[in-house]
Write an enzyme that holds these catalytic residues in place. Structure first.
Site, PDB file in Angstrom:
ATOM      1  N   CYS A   1       2.737   6.115   8.469  1.00 53.09           N
ATOM      2  CA  CYS A   1       1.783   6.277   7.371  1.00 53.09           C
ATOM      3  C   CYS A   1       0.931   7.520   7.608  1.00 53.09           C
ATOM      4  O   CYS A   1       0.457   7.743   8.727  1.00 53.09           O
ATOM      5  CB  CYS A   1       0.891   5.045   7.269  1.00 53.09           C
ATOM      6  SG  CYS A   1      -0.479   5.228   6.105  1.00 53.09           S
TER       7      CYS A   1
ATOM      8  N   GLU B   1       0.201  -0.285  15.738  1.00 54.39           N
ATOM      9  CA  GLU B   1      -0.524   0.914  15.292  1.00 54.39           C
ATOM     10  C   GLU B   1      -1.530   1.346  16.349  1.00 54.39           C
ATOM     11  O   GLU B   1      -1.627   2.533  16.690  1.00 54.39           O
ATOM     12  CB  GLU B   1      -1.239   0.655  13.964  1.00 54.39           C
ATOM     13  CG  GLU B   1      -2.065   1.838  13.494  1.00 54.39           C
ATOM     14  CD  GLU B   1      -3.026   1.498  12.368  1.00 54.39           C
ATOM     15  OE1 GLU B   1      -4.172   1.983  12.397  1.00 54.39           O
ATOM     16  OE2 GLU B   1      -2.642   0.733  11.459  1.00 54.39           O
TER      17      GLU B   1
ATOM     18  N   HIS C   1      -1.686  -4.671  18.446  1.00 50.67           N
ATOM     19  CA  HIS C   1      -1.031  -4.198  17.220  1.00 50.67           C
ATOM     20  C   HIS C   1      -0.312  -2.878  17.503  1.00 50.67           C
ATOM     21  O   HIS C   1      -0.845  -1.998  18.189  1.00 50.67           O
ATOM     22  CB  HIS C   1      -2.075  -3.993  16.117  1.00 50.67           C
ATOM     23  CG  HIS C   1      -1.475  -3.852  14.754  1.00 50.67           C
ATOM     24  ND1 HIS C   1      -0.943  -2.673  14.298  1.00 50.67           N
ATOM     25  CD2 HIS C   1      -1.325  -4.752  13.738  1.00 50.67           C
ATOM     26  CE1 HIS C   1      -0.491  -2.838  13.070  1.00 50.67           C
ATOM     27  NE2 HIS C   1      -0.711  -4.087  12.701  1.00 50.67           N
TER      28      HIS C   1
ATOM     29  N   ASN D   1      -3.229  -7.152   8.792  1.00 51.62           N
ATOM     30  CA  ASN D   1      -3.834  -6.792   7.510  1.00 51.62           C
ATOM     31  C   ASN D   1      -4.033  -8.020   6.631  1.00 51.62           C
ATOM     32  O   ASN D   1      -5.105  -8.231   6.055  1.00 51.62           O
ATOM     33  CB  ASN D   1      -2.920  -5.764   6.818  1.00 51.62           C
ATOM     34  CG  ASN D   1      -3.270  -5.541   5.368  1.00 51.62           C
ATOM     35  OD1 ASN D   1      -2.887  -6.325   4.495  1.00 51.62           O
ATOM     36  ND2 ASN D   1      -3.978  -4.472   5.099  1.00 51.62           N
TER      37      ASN D   1
ATOM     38  N   HIS E   1       5.375  -5.998   8.506  1.00 50.92           N
ATOM     39  CA  HIS E   1       5.150  -7.368   8.946  1.00 50.92           C
ATOM     40  C   HIS E   1       5.378  -8.348   7.794  1.00 50.92           C
ATOM     41  O   HIS E   1       4.462  -8.988   7.302  1.00 50.92           O
ATOM     42  CB  HIS E   1       3.731  -7.516   9.507  1.00 50.92           C
ATOM     43  CG  HIS E   1       3.577  -6.915  10.865  1.00 50.92           C
ATOM     44  ND1 HIS E   1       2.382  -6.443  11.345  1.00 50.92           N
ATOM     45  CD2 HIS E   1       4.484  -6.685  11.840  1.00 50.92           C
ATOM     46  CE1 HIS E   1       2.557  -5.968  12.570  1.00 50.92           C
ATOM     47  NE2 HIS E   1       3.816  -6.100  12.886  1.00 50.92           N
TER      48      HIS E   1
ATOM     49  N   CYS F   1      -8.256   3.058   6.364  1.00 54.32           N
ATOM     50  CA  CYS F   1      -7.538   3.474   5.157  1.00 54.32           C
ATOM     51  C   CYS F   1      -8.352   3.103   3.913  1.00 54.32           C
ATOM     52  O   CYS F   1      -8.834   1.979   3.792  1.00 54.32           O
ATOM     53  CB  CYS F   1      -6.167   2.804   5.115  1.00 54.32           C
ATOM     54  SG  CYS F   1      -5.275   3.049   3.578  1.00 54.32           S
TER      55      CYS F   1
ATOM     56  N   SER G   1       0.948 -10.557  10.085  1.00 54.38           N
ATOM     57  CA  SER G   1       0.379  -9.276   9.669  1.00 54.38           C
ATOM     58  C   SER G   1      -1.133  -9.302   9.852  1.00 54.38           C
ATOM     59  O   SER G   1      -1.832 -10.117   9.252  1.00 54.38           O
ATOM     60  CB  SER G   1       0.719  -8.997   8.199  1.00 54.38           C
ATOM     61  OG  SER G   1      -0.077  -7.943   7.688  1.00 54.38           O
TER      62      SER G   1
ATOM     63  N   SER H   1       1.736  -5.613   3.117  1.00 54.55           N
ATOM     64  CA  SER H   1       3.161  -5.716   3.437  1.00 54.55           C
ATOM     65  C   SER H   1       3.888  -6.717   2.541  1.00 54.55           C
ATOM     66  O   SER H   1       5.004  -7.136   2.854  1.00 54.55           O
ATOM     67  CB  SER H   1       3.340  -6.135   4.903  1.00 54.55           C
ATOM     68  OG  SER H   1       2.750  -5.193   5.767  1.00 54.55           O
TER      69      SER H   1
ATOM     70  N   CYS I   1       0.857  -1.179   0.000  1.00 55.58           N
ATOM     71  CA  CYS I   1       0.000   0.000   0.000  1.00 55.58           C
ATOM     72  C   CYS I   1       0.899   1.237   0.000  1.00 55.58           C
ATOM     73  O   CYS I   1       2.124   1.138   0.133  1.00 55.58           O
ATOM     74  CB  CYS I   1      -0.908   0.010   1.237  1.00 55.58           C
ATOM     75  SG  CYS I   1      -0.003   0.176   2.797  1.00 55.58           S
TER      76      CYS I   1
END
Length: 661
Positions: free
Chosen positions: A94, A123, A121, A217, A39, A187, A215, A258, A12
Site C-alpha cells: 500500500c 505491516e 502485525h 483493522n 486478512h 491512513c 484482521s 479487507s 480500501c
C-alpha cells in the site's frame, strides 16, 4: 427493521490495488503471494482458485513464479532474498505503508524509532525492518510510560491505528525525549471509516461489523462500534442470528478494509430478508397451482395490470381491492420506470407480501415471483455450466448487478480477462455469463463472463498458434504498451513486439512509434507453442539500412550527421535511422584530445570523412581530422589557383632597364 449502511465500508484503496495487481499478474504468469494477500480467508480462497498460491517464504516459490508482496509490505531483506534467488517481484505494498517505511528508514539514521501498533502485525514488522534492529513497537499507553529517556525520538503509526490511541502515546513520549519528531502515518481512509462507523453506531440499536476476525483493522472497527452500541463481528452472512434483531428498529452495517463487496451484499440481503424468511419457507414450487389465488402471506397469485404510474403498479386479482407493486418489488433493475417493465393489460404473477395495507390493498412483489420461477433454471445452469444471458441493471462497488430472473452479481474480476477500469461502460449491456455460485436460500447468484471469454480465447490462441508460421505477415491492434515493448492483439491473442524489433534505430519507449489502438502490420518472428508466446517484429518489414551502406558510405565519402552518444573513446554519429558511425577520439582533431566533450557534444551536427565501412559488422568509422585536412588542402589549392600570374620579363628588357638607371 431499518438497515443503514456506513458510507465508507469495505475495500480500501490499498487492498483493492493489491488485488487488482494480483489479478493482472496471474493472467500472464504463475503467481504466489508472500503470506495471504489480505486478512480475509474467503478472498484468499477465491484468489487461490484463480491461481495465486500463498507461500510463507521466498524460497517456497516455484520456477517461473512471480512473487506478489501484499499490501502490508515487507522488510528490505525480503527484496534482497528475491533478487538473490532471481524471483520476479510485483510490489503491491500500500502506498501509505510505503511512505511509513521510507520515513522509518530515514528517521533511523539520526534517532530512536518507535512504531505505535500491533507488534505481531506484518505491516508493523515490515516497518521495523526498514527502521533497523534498534527500532521498537509499542501498543499501549502503559508501554509508552515504561520507556526510558532518549535524546531524540521519531514516532510513526501503524496505518490502521486508532487516532486517539496514537495521540495519547505521542503526548506521553514527549516526556521521554528532548526532541520528538512525529510522523502521523495513519491512513486517511482508515481514520475516515472509523469516524463514520463511530457516528453510525451512536444512532442505531445494533451494529454489524463484517470482516476477517484475524484482521486488526476489522477488530479495531468493531471495538470502536462496541463503545457505543451492541456490536457483532461476523465474517459471512451465515453467522447472522435472528435473535440479534428481536425488537430492534435500526441496524448499522459496516465492514473492514479487507472485506469484499459481495460479502457485504450477502449480509445486507440476508438481513433484509429475515422478515420474509417465513414467507420464503412457505412457498413450495410444486404447490403453486393450488395456492394461486389464496391471498395469504407468501402466496403466488396471478392478476392483470390495470394501472401504471411513476412508482407503482396496480394489479386486479379479483379481490375486493387491487394489489400494489412498488418499483422496488417490480424488478431487480434500478433507474427504470414501471412502464419499462409492464403495461396495462399484462397478465403477471406476484407473491403476496402483505394481505392488506392501511388502505386494504394487498402488497405484492413481481420480483419475488420472478425469482421463484428462475430458481430451478439457475440451479440447472449452475450444475451444467450452461451459458446464460442477462442485462446489467446497475453498477455497484466491486462489480455489476445483472437481471437473470433474480438479482445476480458479477464481480469486477469476473467481467472479462484483464483489469476493468471503468465498470460504467457495461451498464445496460447484455452479458454472456456462467453461474459460478448459487445459493437459493440466501438468494445469492454469482456469475462470470470471464470464464466463457477465457475459454474462447484459449481456443482462438490454440488455433492461432497452430496456424501461424515464422515469417508470416499479419495485422493486429496495439492493446497496451510497456517499457520493454508493445502487446499486439492478433484477434483475441496477444503477441509481443519487443522494443528491439520496432525499428533499426535505438527505441527508448514503444510510444515513439506506436500507440494503443493503432492498427499495425507485423511479421511473426517466433511461435512458442509450449509457452503460448508469439514474438513479433515491425522493423523486419523494412529494408535494413545496412543493405546499401557500402554504396552510400564508401571510403573517402564526406558525410554529415548528428552526435547522439559520447564515450570515453569517441563519439557516435547518427547518419540515418539504424546507422550510427564512430569517430574515434584520435580522429576528432589534428591536435591531441584529452576529452571527447572538448571537441563535440551530443546534438552537434558534424561533417566527417568515411575512413572505414564494414556493413557485415554494422560498422562505419569516420574522421573529422581527415575531413578537415582534406578541406584545408582543397582551400589551399583553390587559393593558389586564384593568384594572378607574374609578368614575363626578357633579358634584353632587363639590360635596358639597368642602362636607363
Amino acid at each position: 427493521m431499518k438497515i443503514i449502511r456506513a458510507e465508507k465500508a469495505g475495500f480500501c484503496f490499498g487492498v483493492k490495488r493489491a488485488l487488482d495487481m494480483a489479478e493482472r499478474t496471474v493472467v500472464s504468469s504463475s503467481a504466489a503471494s508472500l503470506g495471504p494477500l489480505i486478512h480475509n480467508k474467503q478472498v484468499v480462497e477465491k484468489m487461490e482458485k484463480q491461481g495465486v498460491r500463498v507461500v510463507g517464504e521466498v524460497k517456497e516459490t516455484q520456477n517461473g513464479d512471480t512473487l506478489i508482496i501484499r499490501s502490508h509490505g515487507v522488510p528490505p531483506d525480503i527484496y534482497q532474498e528475491a533478487q538473490r534467488l532471481q524471483v520476479e517481484v510485483v510490489d503491491a505494498t500500500c502506498p501509505f505503508v510505503q511512505k511509513a517505511q521510507r520515513l522509518a528508514a530515514e528517521a533511523s539514521k539520526s534517532s530512536q524509532v518507535i512504531v505505535v501498533g500491533d507488534r505481531q502485525h506484518p505491516e508493523v514488522q515490515g516497518i521495523l525492518g526498514w527502521a533497523g534492529i534498534k527500532s521498537i513497537a509499542i501498543e499501549t499507553l502503559g508501554e509508552a510510560m515504561e520507556l526510558p529517556f532518549y535524546e531524540k525520538l521519531s514516532v510513526l503509526a501503524q496505518t490502521t491505528q486508532p487516532a486517539a490511541n496514537f495521540h495519547s502515546i505521542v503526548e506521553e513520549l514527549r516526556k521521554h525525549t528532548q526532541e520528538l519528531k512525529v510522523h502521523n502515518t495513519i491512513c486517511n481512509a482508515t481514520e475516515e471509516r472509523q469516524t463514520v462507523a463511530r457516528e453510525l453506531a451512536g444512532k442505531v440499536d445494533v451494529m454489524i461489523v463484517v470482516g476477517g476476525k484475524n484482521s486488526a483493522n476489522t477488530r479495531k472497527l468493531a471495538g470502536i462500534c462496541a463503545e457505543h452500541t451492541k456490536t457483532y463481528l461476523i465474517e459471512t452472512a451465515d453467522e447472522l442470528e435472528n435473535n440479534w434483531f428481536e425488537g430492534v428498529e435500526t441496524v448499522g452495517l459496516t465492514a473492514g478494509a479487507s472485506t469484499p463487496d459481495w460479502i457485504i451484499e450477502e449480509v445486507y440481503n440476508k438481513m433484509s430478508n429475515m422478515e420474509n424468511q417465513e414467507m420464503n419457507e412457505i412457498m413450495n414450487m410444486e404447490d403453486w397451482a393450488a395456492e394461486m389465488q389464496s391471498l395469504h402471506r407468501g402466496a403466488l397469485v396471478t392478476g392483470t395490470v390495470v394501472k401504471v404510474n411513476h412508482d407503482e403498479v396496480f394489479v386486479d386479482l379479483g379481490w375486493k381491492s387491487e394489489g400494489i407493486i412498488s418499483l422496488k418489488e417490480l424488478t431487480v433493475s434500478s433507474n427504470v420506470q414501471p412502464s419499462d417493465i409492464v403495461a396495462v393489460g399484462d397478465k403477471i404473477q406476484a407473491v403476496v407480501l402483505r394481505v392488506e395495507n392501511e388502505e386494504g390493498n394487498p402488497i405484492l412483489s413481481k420480483r419475488r415471483a420472478d425469482e421463484f420461477a428462475a430458481a430451478d433454471r439457475l440451479k440447472e445452469y449452475a450444475e451444467t455450466k450452461q451459458e446464460i444471458q442477462g442485462k446489467v441493471a446497475e453498477v455497484v462497488k466491486g462489480g455489476l448487478i445483472v437481471d437473470v430472473g433474480m438479482r445476480g452479481f458479477v464481480p469486477a474480476s469476473q467481467i472479462q480477462p484483464g483489469y476493468v477500469e471503468d465498470l460504467n461502460q457495461f451498464k445496460g449491456q447484455t452479458l454472456r455469463m456462467r453461474v459460478i455460485e448459487f445459493d437459493p436460500s440466501k438468494r445469492r447468484v454469482v456469475l462470470s463472463q470471464k470464464e466463457i471469454l477465457q475459454e474462447e480465447l484459449a481456443v482462438k490462441k490454440e488455433h492461432l498458434l497452430e496456424s501461424l508460421q515464422e515469417g508470416d505477415v499479419i495485422s493486429g491492434t496495439v492493446k497496451r504498451l510497456a517499457q520493454f515493448g508493445a502487446f499486439i492483439d492478433l484477434g483475441g491473442v496477444d503477441g509481443l513486439l519487443h522494443v528491439s524489433d520496432i525499428a533499426y534505430t535505438r527505441v527508448k519507449h514503444p510510444s515513439e512509434y506506436v500507440n494503443v489502438g493503432d492498427e499495425v502490420e507485423v511479421q511473426v518472428l517466433k511461435v512458442d507453442k509450449e509457452q503460448g508466446k508469439i514474438s513479433l517484429g515491425l522493423k523486419q518489414l523494412k529494408p535494413s539500412p545496412w543493405e546499401n551502406a557500402l554504396e552510400k558510405y564508401a571510403v573517402g565519402t564526406l558525410v554529415t550527421g548528428k552526435v547522439v552518444r559520447i564515450a570515453t573513446f569517441g563519439a557516435f554519429v547518427q547518419l540515418e535511422d539504424g546507422v550510427d558511425a564512430l569517430i574515434h577520439i584520435s580522429q576528432l582533431s589534428e591536435k591531441r584530445v584529452n576529452k571527447v566533450e572538448d571537441i563535440v557534444k551530443v546534438g552537434d551536427m558534424v561533417q566527417a570523412k568515411v575512413i572505414e565501412c564494414k556493413p557485415e559488422e554494422k560498422r562505419v568509422s569516420l574522421s573529422i581530422r581527415e575531413a578537415a585536412e582534406e578541406a584545408q588542402a582543397t582551400e589551399d589549392a583553390e587559393l593558389l589557383a586564384s593568384q594572378p600570374e607574374a609578368p614575363q620579363v626578357t633579358i634584353g628588357d632587363a639590360i635596358q632597364t639597368e642602362s636607363e638607371e
